[in-house]
Design an enzyme around this catalytic site. Structure first.
Site, PDB file in Angstrom:
ATOM      1  N   LYS A  53       6.010  -7.200   4.488  1.00  0.00           N
ATOM      2  CA  LYS A  53       5.349  -7.733   3.297  1.00  0.00           C
ATOM      3  C   LYS A  53       5.744  -9.167   2.971  1.00  0.00           C
ATOM      4  CE  LYS A  53       2.735  -4.334   2.222  1.00  0.00           C
ATOM      5  NZ  LYS A  53       1.326  -4.449   1.918  1.00  0.00           N
ATOM      6  N   SER A 272       8.249   4.760   7.910  1.00  0.00           N
ATOM      7  CA  SER A 272       6.843   4.420   8.185  1.00  0.00           C
ATOM      8  C   SER A 272       6.680   3.852   9.592  1.00  0.00           C
ATOM      9  CB  SER A 272       6.270   3.470   7.129  1.00  0.00           C
ATOM     10  OG  SER A 272       6.759   2.169   7.305  1.00  0.00           O
TER      11      SER A 272
HETATM   12  C1  LIG Z   1       7.358   0.337   4.519  1.00  0.00           C
HETATM   13  C2  LIG Z   1       5.908   0.058   4.679  1.00  0.00           C
HETATM   14  N1  LIG Z   1       5.239   0.586   5.691  1.00  0.00           N
HETATM   15  C3  LIG Z   1       3.905   0.359   5.858  1.00  0.00           C
HETATM   16  C4  LIG Z   1       3.193  -0.411   4.999  1.00  0.00           C
HETATM   17  C5  LIG Z   1       1.706  -0.570   5.209  1.00  0.00           C
HETATM   18  O1  LIG Z   1       1.269  -1.873   5.392  1.00  0.00           O
HETATM   19  P1  LIG Z   1      -0.108  -2.360   4.774  1.00  0.00           P
HETATM   20  O2  LIG Z   1       0.049  -2.379   3.280  1.00  0.00           O
HETATM   21  O3  LIG Z   1      -0.331  -3.722   5.321  1.00  0.00           O
HETATM   22  O4  LIG Z   1      -1.168  -1.390   5.183  1.00  0.00           O
HETATM   23  C6  LIG Z   1       3.871  -0.944   3.926  1.00  0.00           C
HETATM   24  C7  LIG Z   1       3.147  -1.673   2.927  1.00  0.00           C
HETATM   25  O5  LIG Z   1       3.429  -1.589   1.756  1.00  0.00           O
HETATM   26  C8  LIG Z   1       5.244  -0.715   3.742  1.00  0.00           C
HETATM   27  O6  LIG Z   1       5.915  -1.219   2.699  1.00  0.00           O
END
Ligand SMILES: Cc1ncc(COP(=O)(O)O)c(C=O)c1O
Length: 449
Positions: A53, A272
């Site tokens: 981010k 994630s």
């Molecule tokens: C830890 C984590 N994984 C995955 C994502 C997903 O990314 P995106 O928001 O670009 O889809 C985010 C976004 O907030 C995140 O903070």
């Protein structure tokens, strides 16, 4: 002057990533189930503030500055699941802005604490883990309300095209250059969808055949940063017609693979990242020439409380005696009560008693197992914590003659729960033989969290 080769920078903001200063791509050598397909993890915690981010926060702010919506001394407000907030807080510090972040109190304590530590004004609200646009009391509604005030500005990562644009301008070109154009599959978890939409677009413009795969968690998940299919419907930057495939990954599968990434690949990936990787394993075929790049959004360090919940073997005390085998003292104590009809109860009789008398049920399993399925109304105090915290006394019945059932997974640890309750003075306690597994095998009702 910023010098990426020497890694010398005028300010921390000079470290922000782009094609000349990419985050690392690291080949996975042990966990990938492929013979031919090569899998690379893009380690986004090498961004200056620790997550994917950082790219988005930097672009949201510079885009706002260019448009004149963000100016000297600006008060920013943003609903965030944590990582955008952390990066925005740091960029705000560096550029003389302030940041207010309405967020869900379900977000891991580590992230809420660090946001405050970085100087953000954190407003905790009763919202789901991923802020839901429709929720009137939720983080998005609160941020929208504050953003409407004349001295505030809401950047709004959920709708702002500067979010996918950040990835179009940086993540995409980095991957193209780092793989010398050999990337065949791009895989990312779906949250705001900025990553997949922006990076996917760039890569497809270079070669239309690049496959773009989105990965989402099952409904009821608790993986911070990503959204279930239902939650994604509320996300304006979710553009499924631009992706080639989408795949669902179960919560526990993500946490199990997360453990393997850390232990087998020595990559400190968070949940994630593992979810996205599990999605890649499920969709990409094993063929010569396939080069997969998977986004690893952030590291495990922010998620101690989440991983312990799903990997109960990590809980304090759970590994005591490891290598030393079972504790003979504990076993002797349990043997003294096992099968004693005064102190144990068969699962059918327990069910009958539960139906008729509504006894107090103490479930002594680790929280993760309890969350999955437990006897309705059971109270969870993991065995490792039972003797540790005097506050639990307030949870137990006041009447020492009240009927109490002790339960665990198979009817072993609950014998220790029974002995503990007996030693506190409870006279009418029994341990359920066969535990929750026997209860479930009989088809008796359970609840999950
Ligand atoms: C830890 C984590 N994984 C995955 C994502 C997903 O990314 P995106 O928001 O670009 O889809 C985010 C976004 O907030 C995140 O903070």
């Amino acid at each position: 002057m910023n010098d990426h080769a020497l890694r010398v920078y005028d300010s921390i903001l000079g470290l922000q990533c782009d094609a000349d200063n990419p985050t690392p791509l690291v080949r996975l050598n042990r966990v990938a189930p492929f013979e031919h397909t090569q899998v690379y993890a893009k380690l986004e915690w090498y961004n200056p503030f620790g997550a994917v981010k950082d790219r988005v926060a930097a672009n949201l702010v510079s885009d706002g500055e260019e448009r004149g919506t963000v100016h000297a001394g600006q008060k920013l407000v943003e609903p965030t699941s944590g990582n955008t907030g952390m990066a925005l807080a740091m960029i705000a510090n560096a550029r003389g802005y302030s940041l207010t972040t309405p967020l869900s109190s379900e977000i891991p304590l580590e992230k809420r604490t660090m946001l405050r530590f970085f100087g953000a004004d954190v407003m905790e609200l009763q919202d789901t883990l991923c802020p839901a646009p429709g929720a009137p009391e939720g983080a998005i509604a609160k941020a929208t309300e504050i953003g409407g005030r004349p001295d505030f500005h809401m950047l709004n990562q959920y709708v702002n095209e500067a979010n996918p644009e950040a990835h179009y301008k940086t993540t995409g070109p980095e991957i193209w250059r780092q793989t010398a154009g050999a990337v065949t599959h791009f895989v990312a978890g779906l949250g705001t969808c900025g990553t997949i939409t922006g990076t996917g677009r760039f890569l497809k413009e270079q070669r239309a055949g690049v496959q773009v795969v989105g990965v989402y968690p099952t409904e009821g998940h608790d993986i911070p940063g990503v959204r279930s299919l239902r939650q994604l419907q509320q996300t304006q930057l979710y553009r499924p017609d631009e992706y080639d495939a989408q795949v669902e990954v179960a919560n526990q599968q993500a946490f199990d693979l997360c453990l393997r990434l850390n232990r087998e690949e020595s990559i400190t990936a968070g949940p994630s990242s593992a979810m996205a990787l599990a999605g890649a394993f499920a969709t990409v075929p094993d063929e010569p020439g396939n080069v997969v790049v998977v986004i690893f959004p952030d590291s495990a360090f922010k998620y101690a409380s989440s991983v312990v919940k799903h990997l109960p073997q990590l809980a304090r005390g759970a590994q005591a005696g490891n290598g030393a085998g079972p504790n003979p003292l504990l076993e002797r104590m349990r043997e003294n009560v096992r099968g004693n009809p005064e102190l144990t109860i068969d699962v059918d009789d327990a069910h009958e008693q539960w139906r008729r008398e509504k006894p107090f049920v103490l479930d002594v399993r680790p929280a993760g197992q309890y969350d999955e399925a437990h006897i309705p109304g059971a109270i969870n105090i993991p065995l490792a914590e039972l003797g540790e915290n005097a506050e639990y006394l307030a949870v137990l019945p006041r009447d020492f003659d009240a009927p109490v059932l002790s339960v665990c997974q198979r009817g072993n640890a609950s014998l220790s729960g029974l002995l503990f309750l007996k030693s506190l003075g409870y006279r009418n306690v029994r341990s359920i033989n066969g535990g929750t597994l026997a209860w479930r095998e009989k088809g008796y009702a359970t609840d999950s969290e």
